[in-house]
Design an enzyme around this catalytic site. Sequence first.
Site, PDB file in Angstrom:
ATOM      1  N   GLN A 128       0.794  26.210  63.090  1.00 24.20           N
ATOM      2  CA  GLN A 128       1.784  26.187  62.009  1.00 24.20           C
ATOM      3  C   GLN A 128       3.174  26.487  62.585  1.00 24.20           C
ATOM      4  OE1 GLN A 128       1.515  29.611  59.517  1.00 24.20           O
ATOM      5  NE2 GLN A 128       2.720  28.757  57.848  1.00 24.20           N
ATOM      6  N   GLY A 129       4.014  25.473  62.693  1.00 23.15           N
ATOM      7  CA  GLY A 129       5.344  25.656  63.292  1.00 23.15           C
ATOM      8  C   GLY A 129       6.424  25.820  62.238  1.00 23.15           C
ATOM      9  N   SER A 131       8.241  29.420  61.696  1.00 27.34           N
ATOM     10  CA  SER A 131       9.231  30.425  62.101  1.00 27.34           C
ATOM     11  C   SER A 131      10.011  30.001  63.349  1.00 27.34           C
ATOM     12  CB  SER A 131       8.540  31.754  62.411  1.00 27.34           C
ATOM     13  OG  SER A 131       7.712  32.140  61.353  1.00 27.34           O
ATOM     14  N   SER A 163       1.009  30.741  66.031  1.00 22.84           N
ATOM     15  CA  SER A 163      -0.340  31.210  66.405  1.00 22.84           C
ATOM     16  C   SER A 163      -1.165  30.066  66.966  1.00 22.84           C
ATOM     17  CB  SER A 163      -1.081  31.757  65.176  1.00 22.84           C
ATOM     18  OG  SER A 163      -0.366  32.799  64.606  1.00 22.84           O
ATOM     19  N   GLU A 246      -1.658  30.687  50.950  1.00 24.81           N
ATOM     20  CA  GLU A 246      -1.999  31.596  52.050  1.00 24.81           C
ATOM     21  C   GLU A 246      -2.060  33.035  51.548  1.00 24.81           C
ATOM     22  OE1 GLU A 246       0.827  31.520  55.261  1.00 24.81           O
ATOM     23  OE2 GLU A 246      -0.354  32.850  56.519  1.00 24.81           O
TER      24      GLU A 246
HETATM   25  C1  LIG Z   1       0.588  37.868  64.392  1.00 22.20           C
HETATM   26  C2  LIG Z   1       1.623  36.918  63.840  1.00 22.20           C
HETATM   27  C3  LIG Z   1       1.273  35.593  63.670  1.00 22.20           C
HETATM   28  C4  LIG Z   1       2.223  34.686  63.209  1.00 22.20           C
HETATM   29  N1  LIG Z   1       1.874  33.364  63.125  1.00 22.20           N
HETATM   30  C5  LIG Z   1       2.814  32.460  62.755  1.00 22.20           C
HETATM   31  C6  LIG Z   1       2.509  31.062  62.778  1.00 22.20           C
HETATM   32  O1  LIG Z   1       1.392  30.642  63.118  1.00 22.20           O
HETATM   33  N2  LIG Z   1       3.479  30.197  62.440  1.00 22.20           N
HETATM   34  C7  LIG Z   1       4.720  30.596  62.060  1.00 22.20           C
HETATM   35  O2  LIG Z   1       5.546  29.753  61.735  1.00 22.20           O
HETATM   36  N3  LIG Z   1       5.056  31.918  62.052  1.00 22.20           N
HETATM   37  C8  LIG Z   1       4.125  32.847  62.396  1.00 22.20           C
HETATM   38  N4  LIG Z   1       4.445  34.189  62.424  1.00 22.20           N
HETATM   39  C9  LIG Z   1       5.829  34.596  62.130  1.00 22.20           C
HETATM   40  C10 LIG Z   1       5.989  35.331  60.800  1.00 22.20           C
HETATM   41  O3  LIG Z   1       5.896  34.445  59.725  1.00 22.20           O
HETATM   42  C11 LIG Z   1       7.340  36.052  60.871  1.00 22.20           C
HETATM   43  O4  LIG Z   1       7.238  37.032  61.878  1.00 22.20           O
HETATM   44  C12 LIG Z   1       7.704  36.711  59.559  1.00 22.20           C
HETATM   45  O5  LIG Z   1       7.987  35.748  58.585  1.00 22.20           O
HETATM   46  C13 LIG Z   1       8.912  37.660  59.723  1.00 22.20           C
HETATM   47  O6  LIG Z   1       9.970  36.990  60.333  1.00 22.20           O
HETATM   48  P1  LIG Z   1      10.717  37.612  61.605  1.00 22.20           P
HETATM   49  O7  LIG Z   1       9.676  37.978  62.616  1.00 22.20           O
HETATM   50  O8  LIG Z   1      11.765  36.664  62.008  1.00 22.20           O
HETATM   51  O9  LIG Z   1      11.349  38.971  61.112  1.00 22.20           O
HETATM   52  P2  LIG Z   1      12.696  39.140  60.274  1.00 22.20           P
HETATM   53  O10 LIG Z   1      12.736  38.145  59.169  1.00 22.20           O
HETATM   54  O11 LIG Z   1      13.848  39.163  61.224  1.00 22.20           O
HETATM   55  O12 LIG Z   1      12.494  40.575  59.649  1.00 22.20           O
HETATM   56  C14 LIG Z   1      12.727  41.775  60.392  1.00 22.20           C
HETATM   57  C15 LIG Z   1      12.575  42.948  59.435  1.00 22.20           C
HETATM   58  O13 LIG Z   1      13.557  42.870  58.388  1.00 22.20           O
HETATM   59  C16 LIG Z   1      12.914  42.879  57.121  1.00 22.20           C
HETATM   60  N5  LIG Z   1      13.618  41.972  56.213  1.00 22.20           N
HETATM   61  C17 LIG Z   1      14.010  40.708  56.461  1.00 22.20           C
HETATM   62  N6  LIG Z   1      14.615  40.186  55.365  1.00 22.20           N
HETATM   63  C18 LIG Z   1      14.570  41.135  54.408  1.00 22.20           C
HETATM   64  C19 LIG Z   1      15.020  41.201  53.047  1.00 22.20           C
HETATM   65  N7  LIG Z   1      15.618  40.156  52.463  1.00 22.20           N
HETATM   66  N8  LIG Z   1      14.811  42.352  52.353  1.00 22.20           N
HETATM   67  C20 LIG Z   1      14.181  43.415  52.925  1.00 22.20           C
HETATM   68  N9  LIG Z   1      13.762  43.422  54.225  1.00 22.20           N
HETATM   69  C21 LIG Z   1      13.929  42.302  54.935  1.00 22.20           C
HETATM   70  C22 LIG Z   1      11.507  42.379  57.379  1.00 22.20           C
HETATM   71  O14 LIG Z   1      10.614  42.849  56.379  1.00 22.20           O
HETATM   72  C23 LIG Z   1      11.215  42.969  58.746  1.00 22.20           C
HETATM   73  O15 LIG Z   1      10.782  44.303  58.604  1.00 22.20           O
HETATM   74  C24 LIG Z   1       3.526  35.127  62.868  1.00 22.20           C
HETATM   75  C25 LIG Z   1       3.857  36.470  63.022  1.00 22.20           C
HETATM   76  C26 LIG Z   1       2.926  37.357  63.508  1.00 22.20           C
HETATM   77  C27 LIG Z   1       3.332  38.791  63.675  1.00 22.20           C
END
Ligand SMILES: Cc1cc2nc3c(=O)[nH]c(=O)nc-3n(C[C@H](O)[C@H](O)[C@H](O)COP(=O)(O)OP(=O)(O)OC[C@H]3O[C@@H](n4cnc5c(N)ncnc54)[C@H](O)[C@@H]3O)c2cc1C
Length: 400
Positions: A128-129, A131, A163, A246
């Site tokens: 799933q691409g 993020s 992932s 999901e």
């Molecule tokens: C094990 C794992 C598997 C994953 N697999 C996939 C995958 O297969 N495909 C894919 O596309 N993505 C995947 N992801 C990515 C995942 O969807 C993102 O990590 C997630 O959406 C958070 O985005 P970010 O990491 O950029 O954090 P950020 O969005 O930068 O967030 C950082 C922190 O700020 C907080 N925050 C952000 N915005 C707000 C707001 N508006 N209000 C309050 N708090 C906020 C968040 O809660 C977090 O604590 C995976 C992540 C993990 C950890």
Amino acid sequence: MELRLDPELENFRQEIRGFINDVLPPDMRERQRRKVANNADVTDQLRWMRILNEHGRAVPHWPVEFGGCGWTPMQLFIFNEELYAADAPEFDWGGTHMLGPVIYSYGSPYLRERFLPMIREGQTMWAQGFSEPGSGSDLASLRTSAELVGDKYVVNGQKIWTSGAAHADWGFFLVRTDKTVKPQRGISFLIIRMDTPGVTVRQIPQINGEAHLCEVFLDNVEVPADQLIGEPGMGWTYAKFLLEHERTTSSFIYWSKRELARAKDIARGERRNGRPLSADPAIRARFARLEADLLALEWSVLRVLAHEELETPEAAAASVLKIRGSELQQEVTMLQVDLLGLKGARYFDVAPTPPPAPDEAWPDYVPGRTTVALITRAATIYGGTKQVQKNILARLAFGL
Ligand SMILES: Cc1cc2nc3c(=O)[nH]c(=O)nc-3n(C[C@H](O)[C@H](O)[C@H](O)COP(=O)(O)OP(=O)(O)OC[C@H]3O[C@@H](n4cnc5c(N)ncnc54)[C@H](O)[C@@H]3O)c2cc1C
């Protein structure tokens, strides 16, 4: 209080339990049981899909016309519960639970014919691409672009946290096809083969010893235009549909129940001052609370599945299930690590071949518990972080 199934469903459960016993190869079950991390071995996952498909049960949640079983939500729930309890391999979630429903809901007849059988028959693994660096919670800001040139899209950009991308044959990507409109309106949903020239996958080492998460670089990747799902610019709508789906399934109640059973094995097997930990009143109290919390979550999941009239919109309920489900996954795995004490600190290979023989000092409930507890920290991040879910709740359920 005891939650009892009506006799018909109890019969269904017995039939499913017998079916899984008959068709799940013992070597596969054993590998899953001893597996030290969450991510099942790809070969086993696909082999298991093929076995289920031979019996018409690989995608029971899909509509019957696409290969589903036409079961009620309660029957699906029981099926999943029995699969987890039997240590069956995971589904390829990307294909069966994310992309499949998007294709049969929004895809062209060509996409349905080409990809649905492939997913159902366990021929392919999917990534799933969505993020990107800087576009996780704020997904609508994604920058990976796809420009239509003749009958192809030319894709450039970078994805992260994808992932299983290193083992995936195909990926479904959110790409920006129009930079001139509101961010959500310019996003499209594109299927890309992972071995297309210009796709580079780099694995990210994780704290638990795995490297399941990846970076995906897309450099002038040419993709046939007919691999775009639905309408250009509608990708955001399809992605929201997928993410809501999901979140409803991501309570992972079956998983937590199985892990609670494992925790009980540990409590019975480990001793302090000559007595099993399961006899300690403080530990018993911790089990009692967790069990009550899991039961409450299970009832909430069942209410949503039964489409019982809720006081809140279904999307808000999905967020509650995601939050509570992920918290309880973390609680149950931390309980396992606490019960193991120092034993939990030993490092075990993620996928030792052959698996170590159990011995008295290191019973086979030890390997993997800490590894799984560490990756389970991510349950409150993927599929939409806990904080973001709380924002959704505040808006949908309380009008804030
Ligand atoms: C094990 C794992 C598997 C994953 N697999 C996939 C995958 O297969 N495909 C894919 O596309 N993505 C995947 N992801 C990515 C995942 O969807 C993102 O990590 C997630 O959406 C958070 O985005 P970010 O990491 O950029 O954090 P950020 O969005 O930068 O967030 C950082 C922190 O700020 C907080 N925050 C952000 N915005 C707000 C707001 N508006 N209000 C309050 N708090 C906020 C968040 O809660 C977090 O604590 C995976 C992540 C993990 C950890």
